[in-house]
Design an enzyme around this catalytic site. Structure first.
Site, PDB file in Angstrom:
ATOM      1  N   HIS A  12       0.934  -1.159   0.082  1.00 13.80           N
ATOM      2  CA  HIS A  12      -0.017   0.021   0.046  1.00 13.80           C
ATOM      3  C   HIS A  12       0.913   1.367  -0.159  1.00 13.80           C
ATOM      4  O   HIS A  12       0.689   2.180   0.760  1.00 13.80           O
ATOM      5  CB  HIS A  12      -0.940   0.174   1.057  1.00 13.80           C
ATOM      6  N   HIS A  59      -1.599   4.911   9.515  1.00 10.77           N
ATOM      7  CA  HIS A  59       0.079   5.628   9.603  1.00 10.77           C
ATOM      8  C   HIS A  59      -0.060   7.008  10.686  1.00 10.77           C
ATOM      9  O   HIS A  59       0.539   7.930   9.959  1.00 10.77           O
ATOM     10  CB  HIS A  59       0.668   5.616   8.259  1.00 10.77           C
ATOM     11  N   HIS A 193      10.884  -3.573   3.208  1.00 11.45           N
ATOM     12  CA  HIS A 193      11.238  -2.179   2.852  1.00 11.45           C
ATOM     13  C   HIS A 193      11.445  -1.299   4.514  1.00 11.45           C
ATOM     14  O   HIS A 193      10.895  -1.970   5.492  1.00 11.45           O
ATOM     15  CB  HIS A 193      10.089  -1.322   2.312  1.00 11.45           C
ATOM     16  N   GLU A 240       4.558  -4.979   8.397  1.00 11.20           N
ATOM     17  CA  GLU A 240       3.348  -5.170   8.050  1.00 11.20           C
ATOM     18  C   GLU A 240       2.847  -6.577   7.229  1.00 11.20           C
ATOM     19  O   GLU A 240       1.791  -6.844   7.196  1.00 11.20           O
ATOM     20  CB  GLU A 240       3.473  -4.101   6.771  1.00 11.20           C
TER      21      GLU A 240
END
Length: 280
Positions: A12, A59, A193, A240
């Site tokens: 996302h 977030h 990431h 995540e």
């Protein structure tokens, strides 16, 4: 009765949403990313669900250090895209399914999962970018959405095992709902990431591909992976990926893979995307 018909996972990345919103999808950098979703967009048109249960992480948009639920479910009629510092994304309002959402919340709590019920919830790129990737730029989302927000931002995060079991509990909840509904469960985020610190830009292709194979063939073992391995091998934001385990748990013991896509880079991240369905 309601039934789970498919599972979808996808990264996302906020820059993906920005590329769509700013008309950059045909640029050389972004074109390979969006090509990986062309199959899914056609499949989505041919297999429209009534409801998507979409697992994502906020977030710091709707939630903050003042309130950090481990799991939260949106039970409202609508969820507005939030302002993440540069204005809300130009995407449709997300329409909920309160009846099913409240049923799932009740079922999960009676199944001994503590989940926060959100009567108001603004949603950020963690939820809207996956919808954009699958459905494109539309005036109205073609499905109702039940957001399930998972804390993967602030320690302590839930374990992979807890997420896999949450997916199983969601399946039980859906299958006990008396209305005839087609329901998909999506897990978003990842893949490897890291966006800050000395290891910013870390991508681990080998680990990512191994993760997908384990998710497919041995999710019970994958669920045992400790947080430190995600941090070490997939970067700080690689945690995540535990949300993909929610999708996997919801599909049952056996799955059939319909589509797989992996691409590097997309804004210094590894993009992963799966479309699976339950198999007999």
């Amino acid at each position: 009765m309601a039934r789970i018909t498919a599972g979808v996972t996808t990264s996302h990345v906020p820059a993906i949403g920005a590329a769509m919103d700013l008309g950059k999808t045909e640029e050389d950098y972004w074109k390979p990313v969006f090509a990986g979703y062309e199959w899914t967009r056609q499949w989505a048109k041919e297999n429209p669900p009534d409801v998507v249960v979409l697992c994502y992480n906020d977030h710091g948009s709707a939630m903050s250090l003042k309130m950090i639920p481990t799991f939260a479910i949106g039970i409202a009629d609508q969820f507005q895209p939030c302002d993440e510092g540069y204005g809300p994304r130009p995407v449709p309002v997300v329409e909920g399914h309160p009846d099913l959402a409240i049923h799932i919340a009740q079922s999960l709590i009676l199944d001994e999962f503590d989940i926060t019920m959100m009567n108001e919830l603004e949603v950020d790129h963690g939820l809207t970018v996956p919808l954009s990737l699958v459905y494109g730029q539309v005036d109205k989302w073609p499905t109702k959405v039940i957001p399930i927000a998972v804390n993967v931002v602030t320690y302590p995060q839930p374990t992979g095992n807890r997420c896999l079991n949450l997916g199983k509990a969601i399946r039980r909840a859906v299958e006990s709902f008396p209305e005839d509904l087609s329901v998909q469960v999506w897990g978003t985020g990842g893949m490897s990431h890291q966006i800050q610190g000395a290891r910013a830009g870390l991508i681990n292709k080998e680990w990512d591909h191994a993760f997908i194979e384990r998710l497919l063939n041995d999710p019970e073992d994958l669920a045992k992976v400790p947080h430190i391995e995600y941090l070490r091998e997939a970067g700080a934001e690689g945690i995540e990926l535990i949300m993909w385990l929610i999708m996997r748990g919801a599909l049952g013991d056996k799955v059939r893979e319909l589509h797989r896509f992996y691409h590097v880079p997309a804004s210094n991240t590894a993009v992963g995307h799966l479309v699976w369905e339950p198999a007999a």
